[in-house]
Design a protein around this motif. Structure first.
Motif, PDB file in Angstrom:
ATOM      1  N   ALA A 338      42.264 -20.726  53.741  1.00 36.34           N
ATOM      2  CA  ALA A 338      43.602 -20.282  54.093  1.00 36.34           C
ATOM      3  C   ALA A 338      43.635 -19.898  55.568  1.00 36.34           C
ATOM      4  N   VAL A 339      44.570 -20.535  56.291  1.00 35.86           N
ATOM      5  CA  VAL A 339      44.739 -20.237  57.708  1.00 35.86           C
ATOM      6  C   VAL A 339      46.151 -19.709  57.901  1.00 35.86           C
ATOM      7  N   PRO A 340      46.343 -18.447  57.667  1.00 38.94           N
ATOM      8  CA  PRO A 340      47.707 -17.909  57.626  1.00 38.94           C
ATOM      9  C   PRO A 340      48.470 -18.074  58.938  1.00 38.94           C
ATOM     10  N   ALA A 341      47.766 -18.118  60.038  1.00 39.54           N
ATOM     11  CA  ALA A 341      48.486 -18.237  61.307  1.00 39.54           C
ATOM     12  C   ALA A 341      49.120 -19.614  61.471  1.00 39.54           C
ATOM     13  N   HIS A 342      48.599 -20.603  60.769  1.00 32.29           N
ATOM     14  CA  HIS A 342      49.057 -21.970  60.996  1.00 32.29           C
ATOM     15  C   HIS A 342      49.419 -22.735  59.730  1.00 32.29           C
ATOM     16  N   ASP A 343      49.693 -22.019  58.684  1.00 33.06           N
ATOM     17  CA  ASP A 343      50.182 -22.651  57.467  1.00 33.06           C
ATOM     18  C   ASP A 343      51.173 -21.690  56.842  1.00 33.06           C
ATOM     19  N   GLN A 344      52.374 -22.182  56.633  1.00 35.48           N
ATOM     20  CA  GLN A 344      53.430 -21.297  56.170  1.00 35.48           C
ATOM     21  C   GLN A 344      53.102 -20.656  54.815  1.00 35.48           C
ATOM     22  N   ARG A 345      52.502 -21.432  53.929  1.00 37.82           N
ATOM     23  CA  ARG A 345      52.198 -20.887  52.594  1.00 37.82           C
ATOM     24  C   ARG A 345      51.134 -19.804  52.679  1.00 37.82           C
ATOM     25  N   ASP A 346      50.097 -20.101  53.445  1.00 39.90           N
ATOM     26  CA  ASP A 346      49.032 -19.108  53.617  1.00 39.90           C
ATOM     27  C   ASP A 346      49.566 -17.871  54.326  1.00 39.90           C
ATOM     28  N   PHE A 347      50.487 -18.121  55.248  1.00 44.24           N
ATOM     29  CA  PHE A 347      51.100 -17.017  55.990  1.00 44.24           C
ATOM     30  C   PHE A 347      51.821 -16.065  55.043  1.00 44.24           C
ATOM     31  N   GLU A 348      52.645 -16.654  54.162  1.00 41.90           N
ATOM     32  CA  GLU A 348      53.383 -15.827  53.209  1.00 41.90           C
ATOM     33  C   GLU A 348      52.435 -15.057  52.295  1.00 41.90           C
ATOM     34  N   PHE A 349      51.381 -15.742  51.884  1.00 40.08           N
ATOM     35  CA  PHE A 349      50.416 -15.107  50.994  1.00 40.08           C
ATOM     36  C   PHE A 349      49.717 -13.937  51.692  1.00 40.08           C
ATOM     37  N   ALA A 350      49.367 -14.165  52.943  1.00 42.33           N
ATOM     38  CA  ALA A 350      48.683 -13.113  53.704  1.00 42.33           C
ATOM     39  C   ALA A 350      49.594 -11.903  53.906  1.00 42.33           C
TER      40      ALA A 350
END
Length: 821
Positions: A338-350
RNA sequence: GCCGGAGUGGCGGAACUGGCAGACGCGCCGGACUCAAAAUCCGGUGGGAGCAAUCCCUUGAGGGUUCGAGUCCCUCCUCCGGCACCA
């Protein structure tokens, strides 16, 4: 006076009697296989949508025929499947009785529509003589290792009581009945279509198909290029979690990992104190079906922490491993970094769970201003940074900082590769094709299970495995196939050892029936082989396939796959079944797709009774561009009706007058122009403009009460052949011809020298605005034309007293005078 | 959200590689035939101004390129179809 009904009956009778529509399958010199998607014969009868599709395909086939090709144009019935079975259940008639009735109705309706079918080569998928070979195909694939049984989570419709393919689920609901779909784990037969992914994709570059259909297939196959990366577990460095990513460049930003709830490593990763929560989450996820999980409306991320950690191979940091249902077991490895800074889904999860967010990519200008890209603090708003700006660069990525994302990604993968922790990989969206159906109305899968010998294919000599007549064919909610309750069916002896054994009781997917039907048409007169070699060589692959775009992915992809497999197994000499495919448009009414529920369905019989098939055909093709569809408006039918009737009158008058030749050069020129136009239109399936051009020609032929000559009307009659075949035959006969129009290949040629006039009407513009039209000699030079233009009253008004600064002259097309006042 | 496709008279729709926008058809208006009507035939029909010749406006909206844009480029809006947490 033109009377459609008796004329149409007369010619349909003659065509049948003289076998006009049956090409010599063994001796044809110019074979042309014109295929259209065969219908599912519903009990309600033929739909205008079907007829629209068939009519356009018939226009094409008849046109090719008139140009001298031996056109094979078969039709059949796709009568197995859930549609038929559900309908049979609804009206409480056994499908074995219902289907023949439906086919009879369809046949009658198709016959009177005047379509050039070869009725001596039909295919009905429910006929044992056909599905015997469907089963044979299964066996060939099985022997080649392309069919395998595996346990898989499948979509389950509690109302239809059956497994559904992903494609049969729409927005979490069953495509057929609208019921919410659940998830079950069943053992299913799969075809390994994914073995052919690259070929399926690569051939799209050369097959001649509608562009939108090609795009749909590419998207469906869904190739994505990325890398497979391995993250060691913090607790056990020998164990790794594999992930697929398209963004290896963002590895330094991977601050946690997420596994699908079903992922096999979840158990070993979960710590004791997290176990209760984890297993509760997994149970909840399993209760929801595969599609439900992908539902649009609620994308709030949920998940739980397993208590386990993995090591980011780039940063060396321990990162937490979570499970969440936004990660799907079926795609990639069922796990992600998970790369929250550069993936919207991972971002939301983070954000949801307060996990670290570490930006590792920035736009080039930001990097310019930065002294040390390996240490940048960057604020993200409420969105992940996912733009792929030209030249974007890595930051906070150790030795890779400052590199472009593209280069950095490649270097990171290479560097992991040296440690055995990653390599480039390609992933596809396409899954293997589940062909098992726990239903009744389909061909039984020809497999026998023996305790001694295991899974044994039914010997080819024992085919077909007949579908027994079972009264209670309604599927039970226990997931047991109807055939599993028919003891006389499933009891069998093992073909290998002769012991008592049990038959497979699932039937195969309807899409398998339709994946090869076109291979069968030319060979229907042979019952000892599915495809006769000589016939297949002569007629296949299909020269033109016309059908609806709703089948852009499933049917068209499956039939390509089956063809490729049969090719590799030496059964057919080509790997692509359809050299050309053209989609037809959708016919709508009152701005909406026709459907029973909307009550806007049109019954073609009613219109054929009233106006005749020719008029109805002409109307359907005239209402809009064939490949785009159009709006069915009853009022519009009057135009085509008048056109055909006026054509009849004109030919009748020409015959009575007895005049021949081309007395009028202007009329002759229009005839040649029309031939050029109509020929081009037929080539591009632009039937609406072809009809319009013929209407124009007719208007010229009879302008101001003029009586045309026999020679003048002849090309009109021939070009009318594909459009209104019965009338064209009748008129052809009136012109004194003895055999069928379609036996003679009389398509007219145009003479280019007759298209040209000595003079042209040249539009004259002043500053781009039309101010006059002058008549000048063809090919006149600029000086002559300018002088003539300046003498024109309308032009003079705008050029007097101003300076002409520029003259644009396109010979024979236009003159534009640019002035400055 | 992503991928396709489309926005042109009262309506369905034409317009080839940028070159007379609205072909063809429906509908409507007028005329002929008819005692009358239907059918048929002839003529007209994008909007606006003007008695008229004629002029202005017009291809979803706004910008741009060009002598010239329905057509090419940019931004936006609407509708239809498909895919949709695909890493």
């Amino acid at each position: 006076m033109y009377e459609p009904t008796p004329t149409e009956q007369k010619w349909q009778g003659l065509w049948a009697e003289q076998r006009t529509n049956e090409p010599d399958l063994d001796g044809a010199e110019h074979p042309y296989y014109n295929l259209m998607m065969f219908p599912y014969p519903s009990a309600e009868g033929l739909h205008v949508g079907n007829l629209y599709a068939f009519t356009g395909a018939d226009f094409h086939g008849r046109y090719r025929r008139l140009r001298g090709l031996d056109v094979f144009q078969p039709i059949g019935f796709d009568a197995f499947g859930i549609h038929s079975e559900n309908y049979a259940l609804k009206v409480n008639v056994h499908p074995m009785e219902l289907i023949p009735r439906s086919i009879e109705t369809f046949t009658r309706q198709l016959e009177r529509a005047g379509i050039m079918y070869d009725w001596s080569h039909t295919v009905t998928t429910t006929d044992p003589a056909y599905y015997r070979w469907t089963q044979w195909i299964f066996l060939q694939l099985f022997k080649a290792g392309l069919a395998e049984k595996k346990e898989a989570p499948v979509n389950w419709c509690p109302s239809c009581k059956t497994v559904l393919a992903n494609e049969q689920v729409e927005g979490g609901k069953c495509e057929r009945c609208g019921t919410e779909v659940g998830q079950r784990l069943l053992s299913q037969w799969f075809f390994r279509i994914t073995d052919y992914t690259e070929k399926l994709l690569a051939n799209l570059d050369w097959i001649d198909w509608s562009a939108s259909t090609l795009t749909a297939q590419r998207n469906w196959i869904g190739r994505s290029d990325g890398a497979l990366l391995r993250f060691r577990l913090a607790s056990d460095p020998d164990e790794t979690i594999e992930v697929f990513t398209t963004r290896p460049d963002t590895l330094f930003g991977a601050t946690f990992m997420v596994l699908a709830p079903e992922h096999p490593l979840v158990d070993s990763l979960t710590t004791d104190e997290r176990r209760a929560e984890v297993s509760a989450y997994r149970d909840a996820a399993a209760a929801v079906d595969l599609v439900e999980r992908l539902k649009t409306d609620d994308k709030t991320k949920t998940g739980v922490f397993t208590g386990g950690f993995a090591i980011n191979p780039a940063t060396g940091l321990e990162i937490p491993v979570w499970i969440a249902d936004y990660v799907l077991m079926e795609y990639g490895t069922g796990a992600i970094m998970a790369v929250p800074a550069h993936d919207q889904r991972d971002f939301e999860f983070a954000r949801q769970y307060g996990l670290d967010i570490r930006p590792v990519v920035a736009s080039p200008d930001l990097v310019e201003q930065t002294i040390d890209p390996s240490s940048v603090s960057l604020e993200l708003g409420d969105q992940a940074f996912v733009e792929h700006a030209e030249g974007e660069r890595l930051i906070n990525s150790g030795e890779f900082s400052g590199l472009t994302a593209v280069e950095g990604g490649a270097r990171i993968v290479a560097s992991l590769g040296e440690q055995g922790l990653g390599e480039p990989q390609v992933n596809y969206r396409l899954h293997d094709w589940c062909i098992s159906r726990q239903r009744y109305w389909g061909p039984p899968i020809p497999i026998i299970y023996c305790d001694e010998c295991g899974t044994v294919p039914v010997p080819e000599a024992d085919l077909p495995v007949l579908l027994p007549h079972v009264e209670q064919f309604k599927p039970g909610d226990d997931g047991i196939a109807p055939l599993a309750k028919a003891e006389s069916f499933y009891r069998a002896t093992c073909p290998t050892c002769g012991r008592e054994a049990r038959r497979e009781t699932d039937v195969s997917d309807t899409f398998l029936d339709s994946a090869w039907y076109f291979l069968r048409y030319p060979s229907t007169d042979f019952d000892d082989r599915p495809m006769d070699e000589a016939r297949t060589d002569r007629w296949l692959a299909v020269d033109m396939y016309i059908g609806g775009e709703e089948h852009a992915v499933l049917h068209l992809l499956y039939s390509r796959f089956i063809t490729m497999a049969l090719h590799d197994l030496g059964h057919v000499p080509f790997e692509e079944p359809y050299e050309r495919f053209r989609k037809h448009g959708l016919i709508i009414r009152d701005g909406a797709k026709m459907s029973k529920s909307k009550g806007n369905v049109v019954n073609p019989d009613e219109y054929i009774d009233r106006y005749g098939a020719d008029t109805f055909r002409t109307y359907l093709m005239f209402l809009g561009p064939y490949q785009e569809g159009g709006d069915f408006r009853e009022a519009g039918i009057a135009g085509p009706q008048r056109f055909l009737s006026r054509t009849f009158d004109a030919v009748e008058a020409a015959v009575e007058s007895g005049q021949t030749g081309f007395p009028d050069p202007d009329v002759e020129r229009v005839i040649h122009q029309t031939i050029r136009q109509v020929t081009g239109d037929f080539e591009s399936l632009s039937f609406n403009t072809a009809i319009a051009a013929l209407m124009e020609l007719l208007n010229v032929l009879r302008a101001s009460g003029r009586v045309p000559t026999r020679d003048e009307v002849r090309p009109l009659v021939v070009m009318l052949g594909p459009i209104a075949p019965h009338l064209a035959e009748e008129l052809w006969e009136m012109l004194g011809k003895e055999s069928s129009l379609f036996e003679q290949a009389p398509w007219p040629d145009y003479d280019p020298s007759k298209l040209i006039t000595d003079t042209v009407d040249l539009p004259v513009q002043v500053n781009g605005k039309l101010r006059g039209t002058i008549t000048v000699a063809r090919g006149a030079d600029e000086t002559t034309v300018s002088q003539a233009a300046l003498a024109d009253e309308g032009v003079k008004r705008h050029t007097d007293g101003v300076e002409i600064v520029k003259t644009i002259y396109i010979p024979d097309r236009l003159l534009n005078l640019v002035v400055r006042s």
